[in-house]
Design a protein around this motif. Structure first.
Motif, PDB file in Angstrom:
ATOM      1  N   UNK A  53       0.857  -1.175   0.000  1.00 44.70           N
ATOM      2  CA  UNK A  53       0.000   0.000   0.000  1.00 44.70           C
ATOM      3  C   UNK A  53       0.899   1.231   0.000  1.00 44.70           C
ATOM      4  N   UNK A  54       0.715   2.163  -0.930  1.00 44.71           N
ATOM      5  CA  UNK A  54       1.443   3.434  -0.956  1.00 44.71           C
ATOM      6  C   UNK A  54       0.415   4.551  -0.912  1.00 44.71           C
ATOM      7  N   UNK A  55       0.618   5.537  -0.020  1.00 41.50           N
ATOM      8  CA  UNK A  55      -0.425   6.535   0.186  1.00 41.50           C
ATOM      9  C   UNK A  55       0.115   7.956   0.307  1.00 41.50           C
ATOM     10  N   UNK A  56      -0.804   8.910   0.124  1.00 41.32           N
ATOM     11  CA  UNK A  56      -0.589  10.324   0.400  1.00 41.32           C
ATOM     12  C   UNK A  56      -1.716  10.759   1.330  1.00 41.32           C
ATOM     13  N   UNK A  57      -1.356  11.464   2.401  1.00 40.74           N
ATOM     14  CA  UNK A  57      -2.357  11.939   3.365  1.00 40.74           C
ATOM     15  C   UNK A  57      -2.215  13.451   3.522  1.00 40.74           C
ATOM     16  N   UNK A  58      -3.338  14.135   3.492  1.00 36.42           N
ATOM     17  CA  UNK A  58      -3.370  15.564   3.785  1.00 36.42           C
ATOM     18  C   UNK A  58      -4.097  15.741   5.114  1.00 36.42           C
ATOM     19  N   UNK A  64      -7.375  14.892  12.148  1.00 37.02           N
ATOM     20  CA  UNK A  64      -8.126  14.345  11.026  1.00 37.02           C
ATOM     21  C   UNK A  64      -7.451  14.679   9.701  1.00 37.02           C
ATOM     22  N   UNK A  65      -7.563  13.730   8.765  1.00 37.27           N
ATOM     23  CA  UNK A  65      -6.994  13.948   7.448  1.00 37.27           C
ATOM     24  C   UNK A  65      -7.725  13.149   6.387  1.00 37.27           C
ATOM     25  N   UNK A  66      -7.352  13.392   5.146  1.00 38.44           N
ATOM     26  CA  UNK A  66      -7.872  12.658   3.995  1.00 38.44           C
ATOM     27  C   UNK A  66      -6.713  11.907   3.358  1.00 38.44           C
ATOM     28  N   UNK A  67      -6.965  10.654   2.954  1.00 41.12           N
ATOM     29  CA  UNK A  67      -5.886   9.812   2.438  1.00 41.12           C
ATOM     30  C   UNK A  67      -6.292   9.170   1.120  1.00 41.12           C
TER      31      UNK A  67
END
Length: 187
Positions: A53-58, A64-67
């Motif tokens: 799994x490779x991700x970017x999170x803001x 709290x964040x969005x991924x």
């Protein structure tokens, strides 16, 4: 030249005082189990599973964040042996997902977290007769499913983070449950 030096020094010092960044990139590698349920309701033990799994999170705020992520996986070593006696073999999956991320800080650097979201995925597998008898049919399907994970993470002052995570990922007829280890970087 003096003015340019003052402007550059001001910009660099502003960035140093701004605090933590909202951007995080990372990845996980996991190992667990997978169960397969056929269209007729019959369940097959899919064996073990290996996933990445490779991700970017803001991060919207501190908790709290969005991924967004890309992921894939397939059967592990034990699945190769169960494929000899099972009618479902060569299971693999891949896809993208979006999730809401929430964390509860345990200390300044440790936290418990959860991810809830959805995945758009593709599932591939082969169906054959028992003990490999008969013809083999390759199946490829795609769909949208739930995604969920819980875990523990630690973040160092350098921005580097480590995490341990449990993932529950239904992918159409396949239920994948992985325990993973991962690294991330806050930039």
């Amino acid at each position: 030249m003096k003015l340019l030096s003052i402007v550059i020094a001001s910009i660099l010092s502003f960035g140093a005082m701004a605090g933590e960044s909202n951007h995080i990139i990372g990845g996980n590698i996991g190992y667990g189990g997978q169960d397969f349920e056929a269209d007729n309701g019959e369940k097959y033990g899919g064996g073990d599973s290996v996933g990445i799994d490779a991700y970017y999170r803001y991060m919207l705020n501190d908790n709290f964040g969005l991924e967004g992520s890309i992921f894939s996986g397939s059967g592990g070593i034990a699945s190769a042996f169960t494929g000899l006696i099972s009618t479902v073999d060569n299971i693999s999956y891949k896809g993208v997902r979006a999730a809401i991320y929430g964390q509860i800080p345990l200390s300044e650097s440790n936290s418990l977290y959860a991810k809830l979201g959805a995945s758009a995925n593709e599932l591939n597998y082969d169906v054959s007769g028992v003990f490999g008898s008969g013809t083999t049919e390759s199946i490829e399907t795609d769909g949208t499913d739930f995604y969920g994970a819980v875990g523990w993470g630690i973040r160092f002052q350098s921005g580097l983070g480590l995490n341990l995570e449990y993932q529950y990922v239904p992918i159409q007829e396949l239920i994948v449950q992985n325990f993973s280890i991962g690294m991330s970087y806050r930039f």
